[in-house]
Write a protein that holds these residues in place. Sequence first.
Motif, short mmCIF file in Angstrom:
data_model
loop_
_atom_site.label_atom_id
_atom_site.label_comp_id
_atom_site.label_asym_id
_atom_site.label_seq_id
_atom_site.Cartn_x
_atom_site.Cartn_y
_atom_site.Cartn_z
N ARG A 127 6.67 -28.59 -11.08
CA ARG A 127 6.12 -27.93 -12.27
C ARG A 127 7.24 -27.57 -13.25
N PHE A 128 8.37 -27.12 -12.73
CA PHE A 128 9.52 -26.81 -13.60
C PHE A 128 10.00 -28.08 -14.28
N ILE A 129 10.13 -29.18 -13.53
CA ILE A 129 10.67 -30.42 -14.10
C ILE A 129 9.73 -30.98 -15.15
N ILE A 130 8.43 -30.95 -14.89
CA ILE A 130 7.48 -31.42 -15.90
C ILE A 130 7.52 -30.50 -17.12
N ALA B 21 15.52 -27.53 -23.13
CA ALA B 21 14.43 -27.99 -22.28
C ALA B 21 14.36 -27.17 -20.99
N ASP B 22 15.50 -26.77 -20.45
CA ASP B 22 15.50 -25.90 -19.27
C ASP B 22 14.83 -24.57 -19.58
N ASN B 23 15.03 -24.05 -20.79
CA ASN B 23 14.37 -22.80 -21.17
C ASN B 23 12.85 -22.97 -21.16
N HIS C 132 7.77 -22.14 -18.12
CA HIS C 132 6.58 -22.71 -17.51
C HIS C 132 6.47 -22.36 -16.04
N GLN C 133 7.59 -22.36 -15.31
CA GLN C 133 7.58 -22.06 -13.87
C GLN C 133 8.93 -21.48 -13.47
N PRO C 134 9.13 -20.17 -13.64
CA PRO C 134 10.44 -19.58 -13.32
C PRO C 134 10.85 -19.81 -11.88
N SER C 135 9.90 -19.70 -10.95
CA SER C 135 10.25 -19.82 -9.53
C SER C 135 10.57 -21.25 -9.13
N GLY C 136 10.39 -22.21 -10.04
CA GLY C 136 10.72 -23.59 -9.73
C GLY C 136 12.17 -23.94 -9.97
N ILE D 103 16.45 -12.50 -11.96
CA ILE D 103 15.53 -13.49 -12.51
C ILE D 103 14.58 -12.83 -13.48
N GLY D 104 14.76 -13.07 -14.75
CA GLY D 104 13.70 -12.89 -15.73
C GLY D 104 13.41 -11.51 -16.23
N SER D 105 13.26 -10.53 -15.35
CA SER D 105 12.74 -9.25 -15.79
C SER D 105 13.74 -8.46 -16.61
#
Length: 355
Positions: free
Chosen positions: A162-165, A206-208, A213-217, A291-293
């Motif tokens: 999902r991250f890669i897509i 693109a990584d952003n 889209h899927q942080p945990s990926g 991560i993220g927060s």
Amino acid sequence: MHVNPQHPPAFGQPVTNWLSPAPYAGQPRRHPWEIPMLVLVIVVGVGGYLLGVVMVSLGYLNTWFILLLVAPLLIYLIRGLTYAMPRVNGVRMSPTQFPEGHQMVVEAARRFGLEHVPDAYVVLGNGTINAYASGHGFRRFVVVYSDLFEIGGQARSPEALRFIIGHEVGHIAAGHVSYWRQLGSFVGMNIPVLGQALSRSMEYTADNHGYYHQPSGSPGAIGVLAAGKYMLTSVSFDEFADRATHEKGFFTWVTNLQASHPVLTWRAAALRDRSAAGRMFFRPKHIVRGIGSGHVQGLVPIGMGTTPMAGYPPGYPSPAQQQPSPAQQQPPPPVDLRKQTDAGTDDPSERGQSN
């Protein structure tokens, strides 16, 4: 705000000191170096193009150099052939063919606000781990190699796929696959350092999108790119990202400088530390985990004891600043509930009674 789990704040007490989300943890941002590098590549490319025309016309260059001036037509032909290949040799994702991947593409397009869902194809990988996005005319499409798509199976990590897509659809959302952008990238890759820098900034952008889209990926995506589809679960994401600060030297710097994609350790460090954009030219100086927060944690280098690490991300408290004050560490005085009960009882005969 530091909250002692053994002594939480009273109900209704306002909480006003929560850290704000990390800048690169929310809506996907374009890497800050992307547009400046694109402008610089365009200026150098157009200047070189005009200089070539003049020199060929004056006879300073062989007439064969005129073939370099047909780059716009060459890009058009390459785009057409690139789009035709998966259409005639690949499997088109649909609700009945690779439905999981198809749904991931639909969700990414919706999440990034695309007007049309791009076409998506699976092609034979033969052991190659790859995926890419491109376009031709007004069509946009994503191609996923079959070996990479296997990550979406029960034995792999759907989050990594999902991250890669999301990364590939992010290229489309950011405008990286338009004709003029690809023409600029084609010209730029022939300009040492500048073209590679532009490409790396686009990959960070693109990584952003993939992270949004899927942080945990992120860990799984880095794992499969570093060790392959069978070994991705054996890769420690934090240990891998930590090496971005440790692996140093002239040749490691040159390796990143001439690369079209950020080197994987720097890329992993950027995906883990969402408080700043990915590093373009120089390695990260400090290890930052989180991560993220926005609740990132700066780690103290080995041998430094408990001394706070210099260069902690701006806007985020250091480990020492996160410690509670002595007043916060002291528990509240004990309260004798029996005395409160006795004090609130009017009838002496009821005092001290228990069942």
